[in-house]
Design an enzyme around this catalytic site. Structure first.
Site, PDB file in Angstrom:
ATOM      1  N   TYR A   1     -12.543 -16.116   8.779  1.00 27.91           N
ATOM      2  CA  TYR A   1     -11.051 -16.044   9.299  1.00 27.91           C
ATOM      3  C   TYR A   1     -11.253 -16.066  11.030  1.00 27.91           C
ATOM      4  O   TYR A   1     -12.336 -15.779  11.603  1.00 27.91           O
ATOM      5  CB  TYR A   1     -10.791 -14.131   9.233  1.00 27.91           C
ATOM      6  CG  TYR A   1     -10.990 -13.500   8.277  1.00 27.91           C
ATOM      7  CD1 TYR A   1      -9.989 -13.040   7.316  1.00 27.91           C
ATOM      8  CD2 TYR A   1     -12.422 -13.181   7.706  1.00 27.91           C
ATOM      9  CE1 TYR A   1     -10.434 -12.262   6.187  1.00 27.91           C
ATOM     10  CE2 TYR A   1     -12.688 -12.489   6.507  1.00 27.91           C
ATOM     11  CZ  TYR A   1     -11.639 -12.018   5.700  1.00 27.91           C
ATOM     12  OH  TYR A   1     -11.833 -11.267   4.982  1.00 27.91           O
TER      13      TYR A   1
ATOM     14  N   HIS B   1      -3.831  -8.689   6.584  1.00 25.64           N
ATOM     15  CA  HIS B   1      -3.922  -7.928   7.656  1.00 25.64           C
ATOM     16  C   HIS B   1      -2.843  -7.727   8.525  1.00 25.64           C
ATOM     17  O   HIS B   1      -2.857  -7.771   9.832  1.00 25.64           O
ATOM     18  CB  HIS B   1      -5.354  -8.443   8.729  1.00 25.64           C
ATOM     19  CG  HIS B   1      -6.289  -8.270   7.467  1.00 25.64           C
ATOM     20  ND1 HIS B   1      -7.484  -9.034   7.645  1.00 25.64           N
ATOM     21  CD2 HIS B   1      -6.751  -7.413   6.565  1.00 25.64           C
ATOM     22  CE1 HIS B   1      -8.461  -8.652   6.932  1.00 25.64           C
ATOM     23  NE2 HIS B   1      -7.954  -7.883   6.013  1.00 25.64           N
TER      24      HIS B   1
ATOM     25  N   ASN C   1     -11.594  -6.541   9.867  1.00 26.42           N
ATOM     26  CA  ASN C   1     -10.464  -6.212   8.800  1.00 26.42           C
ATOM     27  C   ASN C   1      -9.918  -4.948   9.701  1.00 26.42           C
ATOM     28  O   ASN C   1     -10.751  -4.045  10.281  1.00 26.42           O
ATOM     29  CB  ASN C   1     -10.833  -5.951   7.638  1.00 26.42           C
ATOM     30  CG  ASN C   1     -11.668  -7.080   7.060  1.00 26.42           C
ATOM     31  OD1 ASN C   1     -12.469  -7.773   7.741  1.00 26.42           O
ATOM     32  ND2 ASN C   1     -11.351  -7.346   5.805  1.00 26.42           N
TER      33      ASN C   1
HETATM   34  N1  6FA Z   1      -7.922  -3.671   6.014  1.00 32.88           N
HETATM   35  C1  6FA Z   1      -9.306  -3.576   6.000  1.00 32.88           C
HETATM   36  O1  6FA Z   1      -9.717  -3.021   7.176  1.00 32.88           O
HETATM   37  N2  6FA Z   1     -10.190  -3.939   5.130  1.00 32.88           N
HETATM   38  C2  6FA Z   1     -10.098  -4.694   3.994  1.00 32.88           C
HETATM   39  O2  6FA Z   1     -10.900  -4.746   3.110  1.00 32.88           O
HETATM   40  C3  6FA Z   1      -8.560  -4.762   3.746  1.00 32.88           C
HETATM   41  N3  6FA Z   1      -8.267  -5.569   2.624  1.00 32.88           N
HETATM   42  C4  6FA Z   1      -6.883  -5.576   2.249  1.00 32.88           C
HETATM   43  C5  6FA Z   1      -6.744  -6.122   1.107  1.00 32.88           C
HETATM   44  O3  6FA Z   1      -7.695  -6.547   0.340  1.00 32.88           O
HETATM   45  C6  6FA Z   1      -5.348  -6.207   0.626  1.00 32.88           C
HETATM   46  C7  6FA Z   1      -4.912  -6.750  -0.603  1.00 32.88           C
HETATM   47  C8  6FA Z   1      -4.375  -5.497   1.726  1.00 32.88           C
HETATM   48  C9  6FA Z   1      -2.872  -5.546   0.853  1.00 32.88           C
HETATM   49  C10 6FA Z   1      -4.721  -5.047   2.617  1.00 32.88           C
HETATM   50  C11 6FA Z   1      -5.937  -5.118   2.974  1.00 32.88           C
HETATM   51  N4  6FA Z   1      -6.497  -4.456   4.293  1.00 32.88           N
HETATM   52  C12 6FA Z   1      -7.800  -4.424   4.596  1.00 32.88           C
HETATM   53  C13 6FA Z   1      -5.260  -4.111   5.294  1.00 32.88           C
HETATM   54  C14 6FA Z   1      -5.014  -2.603   5.181  1.00 32.88           C
HETATM   55  O4  6FA Z   1      -5.136  -2.015   3.943  1.00 32.88           O
HETATM   56  C15 6FA Z   1      -3.615  -2.376   6.011  1.00 32.88           C
HETATM   57  O5  6FA Z   1      -3.946  -2.834   7.222  1.00 32.88           O
HETATM   58  C16 6FA Z   1      -3.254  -0.950   6.017  1.00 32.88           C
HETATM   59  O6  6FA Z   1      -3.317  -0.239   4.605  1.00 32.88           O
HETATM   60  C17 6FA Z   1      -1.995  -0.489   6.735  1.00 32.88           C
HETATM   61  O7  6FA Z   1      -1.850   0.923   6.778  1.00 32.88           O
HETATM   62  P1  6FA Z   1      -0.156   1.243   6.965  1.00 32.88           P
HETATM   63  O8  6FA Z   1      -0.397   2.718   7.147  1.00 32.88           O
HETATM   64  O9  6FA Z   1       0.315   0.786   8.120  1.00 32.88           O
HETATM   65  O10 6FA Z   1       0.495   0.932   5.641  1.00 32.88           O
HETATM   66  P2  6FA Z   1       0.274   1.182   4.315  1.00 32.88           P
HETATM   67  O11 6FA Z   1       0.513   0.039   3.435  1.00 32.88           O
HETATM   68  O12 6FA Z   1      -1.131   1.419   4.187  1.00 32.88           O
HETATM   69  O13 6FA Z   1       0.989   2.524   3.799  1.00 32.88           O
HETATM   70  C18 6FA Z   1       2.435   2.422   3.821  1.00 32.88           C
HETATM   71  C19 6FA Z   1       2.933   3.516   2.957  1.00 32.88           C
HETATM   72  O14 6FA Z   1       4.262   3.631   2.985  1.00 32.88           O
HETATM   73  C20 6FA Z   1       2.572   3.138   1.230  1.00 32.88           C
HETATM   74  O15 6FA Z   1       2.020   4.031   0.479  1.00 32.88           O
HETATM   75  C21 6FA Z   1       4.001   2.628   0.745  1.00 32.88           C
HETATM   76  O16 6FA Z   1       4.266   3.111  -0.345  1.00 32.88           O
HETATM   77  C22 6FA Z   1       4.802   3.567   1.649  1.00 32.88           C
HETATM   78  N5  6FA Z   1       6.148   3.248   2.073  1.00 32.88           N
HETATM   79  C23 6FA Z   1       6.797   1.852   2.149  1.00 32.88           C
HETATM   80  N6  6FA Z   1       8.087   1.841   2.136  1.00 32.88           N
HETATM   81  C24 6FA Z   1       8.417   3.271   1.969  1.00 32.88           C
HETATM   82  C25 6FA Z   1       9.620   3.892   1.849  1.00 32.88           C
HETATM   83  N7  6FA Z   1      10.826   3.079   2.067  1.00 32.88           N
HETATM   84  N8  6FA Z   1       9.982   5.080   1.737  1.00 32.88           N
HETATM   85  C26 6FA Z   1       8.612   5.806   1.328  1.00 32.88           C
HETATM   86  N9  6FA Z   1       7.431   5.334   1.400  1.00 32.88           N
HETATM   87  C27 6FA Z   1       7.392   3.967   1.795  1.00 32.88           C
END
Ligand code: 6FA
Length: 544
Positions: free
Chosen positions: A401, A481, A524
Site C-alpha cells: 500500500y 481505508h 491501517n
Molecule cells: N482499519 C484498520 O485499522 N485495520 C484493518 O485491518 C482494517 N481492515 C478493513 C477491512 O478489512 C474492511 C473490509 C473494511 C470495510 C475496513 C477496514 N478498516 C481497517 C477500516 C476501518 O474499519 C474504518 O476506518 C473504521 O471502521 C471507520 O470508523 P467510522 O466510525 O468512521 O465508521 P464505521 O463504518 O466503523 O461506523 C459507522 C457506523 O454508522 C456503522 O455502524 C453504521 O452501521 C452506522 N451508520 C451508517 N449510516 C447510518 C445511518 N444513516 N443511521 C444510523 N447509523 C448509521
C-alpha cells in the site's frame, strides 16, 4: 429517558468505531446520550447470534472469532455489509471494526501534523493515543495461549527484508519507526477474541443510566432551522412524531456514520455540493425532508477522499501453508484448529490472516516523502493471475500500500437511489503516487532471488511490474481505508468541519468519524481514528 417523547442532548448517529467512543466519553460526563445505530448486534457481548456451524452450542459469533475474517468476502448471505453503499462498509453495531482485518497500529506524530492537514491544536495526539491504548491495548500474539501460529510467511518475507537492510521490531512499541522495519502484525484482540469499541467502550457506556442505545434505527437527515439543528429524522415512528427525535434546547448532534454514511446524511439535510442536493431533490421521499433551498449550505462534502492504493503480489515457497486460502474457515475449518480454538481461544483461528507488516520511506520525484507498507498473509489464490503451474498449498500474498504522504484524492457521492458510490476513484490521480508505488514494488521483487525457493507467481515472469500496475483493476486497488469526505479544516472553502469538528454554517452539528480525517495515517487507520475520536470529544465538550 422516556422513549415516548424523546428529547435528547446530545445524540450520536452511528454506532461504529468512533460513535461508540464518542457516546461513551460524553456519557461519562453525566450528559444524556442517545446512540442511534442502523444495524443490529454483532459480537456475543452485544447480543449477536451469528455463530459458525462448527461453533454451534457456543456464543462465539463470526464477529468474535478473528480467524473467520476472510469468509466475510465469500459468504453467500453477507447481511453485515451495507447494501446501499457500493464499497465495503459494515452496517451493524461496531461498524467497520466488526468486519475488518483487525490490524491495529498506534499512530505516529506525522499522522496529526499540520502537513497532514490537521488544524493547529490537534498535534499533541499522544495523551489521546494513550487513552486508546489503555482501553484497548494491541497485541502481536493474539492467541490466548500467548503463542504464535502459522508464521511461515512471516519467516520467508523476513529473510528477504533482512537482505535489504530492514530491522525486526515490535511494531507498536516503536510507532515512530516506519522506515526499513518489519514485525509481527498487531491486532485489536483481547483473550483470543476480536475486540474493538463494542468489547471496551460500549461496555462502560452501557452501565450508565444516562446512556441509551437504539439499534435498527436509520437516520436519514437532521432537522434544522437554518443553522440550528432541532432534531434527527429516523425510520422509527415510536421515537417521536414521524420518527423525529427532538433535541433539547442547546442539544447537539454528532454524526459518526462513517466516510460514506455521514456525507449521505448531510446531503439529505441540504448540506453539500449542489449536484448532490439536486439528486436528493429528485427523490420524492427525501425531497420532502429537505429544508428550503435558501437554507442549503454549500460545502465540499464528499470531495477530498483518500484511500491507500494497494497492489497484491502473489508468491509460493515450499515452507508455506496457504491454509486452504481460508476457504473453509466458516463452514468446516481444520478440526484440530477448531477444537483448539473452542477449548481455549488459541491457535490459528485466534488471528485474522495477516502475519507480518513492513514499511519503507520513499522520496518521490516531487520531493515529497511517502511511506509504503507491506502486509503479508498466507493464502491469496483469488489474486493469482498466471498460466504457469504452481502449488496452491504453498501460496502467500503481499499487499503493498502507499501509506502516509498519498496526494491523490477522489470523490464519493450518491446516485438517484441515494446509494453511496465513488464518483472519482481516489487512487493514482497524482502520477507521483503511482511512480512511488511502482518503485516500491520493483524494490521488493528485486529481493526474491535472495530467498531460496521463493517464486513470484503474480505477476508472473512474462509481465513487468509497470505493466502489471498499469493493467490493475482499479476496483481491486481499494484498501477500505477511506478518509476525508468531510475533511476538517480552518475554512469552509477547504473543508466541511471546523477545527472543533462542527459543520461549517451550523451551530450544533458535529462530525467525528473517519470522514473528518484530512489524510491517510500510517498503516491501517483505526488506531489513528480512535485517537482522533478521543481528542474530538474533548474539543466538543469544551465548547459552549
Ligand atoms: N482499519 C484498520 O485499522 N485495520 C484493518 O485491518 C482494517 N481492515 C478493513 C477491512 O478489512 C474492511 C473490509 C473494511 C470495510 C475496513 C477496514 N478498516 C481497517 C477500516 C476501518 O474499519 C474504518 O476506518 C473504521 O471502521 C471507520 O470508523 P467510522 O466510525 O468512521 O465508521 P464505521 O463504518 O466503523 O461506523 C459507522 C457506523 O454508522 C456503522 O455502524 C453504521 O452501521 C452506522 N451508520 C451508517 N449510516 C447510518 C445511518 N444513516 N443511521 C444510523 N447509523 C448509521
Amino acid at each position: 429517558m422516556s422513549i415516548d417523547s424523546m428529547v435528547v442532548d446530545p445524540s450520536v448517529v452511528g454506532g461504529g468505531l468512533t460513535g461508540i467512543i464518542v457516546a461513551d466519553r460524553i456519557s461519562e460526563t453525566g450528559k444524556s446520550v442517545l446512540l442511534l445505530e442502523r444495524g443490529g448486534p454483532s459480537s456475543r457481548e452485544s447480543g449477536g447470534t451469528d455463530v459458525a456451524p462448527w461453533a454451534n452450542g457456543t456464543n462465539l459469533t463470526r464477529f468474535d472469532v478473528p480467524g473467520v475474517y476472510e469468509s466475510f468476502f465469500m459468504d453467500t448471505n453477507p447481511w453485515f455489509w451495507c447494501k446501499d453503499i457500493t464499497l465495503y462498509a459494515g452496517c451493524l453495531l461496531g461498524g467497520g471494526v466488526e468486519v475488518n482485518g483487525a490490524l491495529y497500529f498506534y499512530p505516529r506524530d506525522i499522522d496529526f501534523s499540520l502537513q497532514a492537514g490537521w488544524p493547529s491544536g490537534w498535534q499533541d495526539h499522544q495523551p489521546y493515543t494513550d487513552m486508546v491504548a489503555a482501553r484497548l491495548p494491541s497485541t502481536d500474539h493474539p492467541s490466548a495461549d500467548g503463542k504464535r501460529y502459522l508464521t511461515q510467511s512471516h519467516d520467508v518475507v523476513a529473510q528477504l527484508l533482512n537482505t535489504q537492510g530492514y530491522k525486526s521490531i515490535t511494531i507498536n512499541d516503536e510507532p515512530e519507526s516506519k522506515d526499513h522495519v518489519y514485525g509481527y502484525s498487531p491486532f485489536d484482540s483481547l483473550g483470543g477474541l476480536r475486540a474493538g469499541p463494542v468489547a471496551t467502550y460500549l461496555q462502560t457506556a452501557r452501565k450508565r443510566p444516562n446512556f441509551e442505545l437504539k439499534l435498527y434505527t436509520y437516520v436519514t437527515n437532521v432537522v434544522r432551522d437554518n443553522s440550528v439543528i432541532t432534531g434527527v429524522q429516523t425510520n422509527d415512528t415510536s421515537l417521536g412524531p414521524d420518527g423525529i427525535i427532538f433535541l433539547n434546547p442547546g442539544g447537539r448532534v454528532v454524526l459518526s456514520a462513517g466516510s460514506f454514511g455521514s456525507p449521505r446524511i448531510l446531503f439529505q439535510s441540504g448540506i453539500g455540493p449542489s449536484d448532490m442536493i439536486q439528486l436528493v431533490e429528485e427523490n420524492p421521499a427525501a425531497a420532502a425532508r429537505l429544508p428550503p433551498p435558501s437554507q442549503y449550505i454549500d460545502l465540499s462534502v464528499g470531495y477530498n477522499v483518500s484511500d491507500n492504493p494497494s497492489i497484491n503480489l502473489v508468491f509460493t515457497h515450499p515452507s508455506i501453508d496457504s491454509y486452504d486460502n481460508w476457504d473453509t474457515v466458516w463452514t468446516n475449518p481444520r478440526p484440530a484448529d477448531a477444537a483448539q480454538y473452542l477449548a481455549n481461544r488459541s491457535g490459528v483461528l485466534a488471528s485474522t490472516s495477516p502475519d507480518l507488516n513492513f514499511w519503507r520511506e520513499y522520496t518521490g520525484s516531487d520531493g515529497r516523502q511517502r511511506t509504503v507498507q507491506g502486509t503479508v498473509h498466507p493464502g491469496g489464490n483469488t489474486s493469482v493471475r498466471t498460466s504457469f503451474p504452481y502449488n496452491t498449498s504453498q501460496v502467500f500474498d503481499i499487499t503493498l500500500y502507499l501509506s502516509t504522504g498519498v496526494t491523490s484524492r477522489g470523490r464519493v457521492g450518491i446516485n438517484g437511489s441515494l446509494t453511496v458510490l465513488p464518483i472519482e476513484y481516489p487512487w493514482f490521480t497524482d502520477p507521483v503516487d503511482k511512480e512511488t508505488l511502482i518503485t516500491a514494488l520493483e524494490d521488493f521483487v528485486a529481493g526474491v532471488k535472495q530467498v531460496q525457493g521463493l517464486t513470484l507467481i503474480t505477476p508472473d515472469n512474462t509481465t513487468t511490474i509497470v505493466d502489471y500496475v498499469n493493467n490493475y483493476n482499479p476496483t481491486s486497488m481499494s484498501s477500505n481505508h477511506w478518509v476525508g469526505s468531510n475533511r476538517i479544516s480552518t475554512s469552509a472553502s477547504t473543508g466541511v468541519v471546523d477545527p472543533n469538528c462542527k459543520v461549517f454554517g451550523t451551530d450544533n452539528l458535529f462530525i467525528v468519524d473517519a470522514s473528518i480525517v484530512p489524510s491517510l495515517p500510517t498503516g491501517n487507520p483505526q488506531g489513528a481514528i480512535m485517537s482522533a475520536a478521543e481528542q474530538a470529544v474533548v474539543k466538543i465538550l469544551v465548547q459552549k
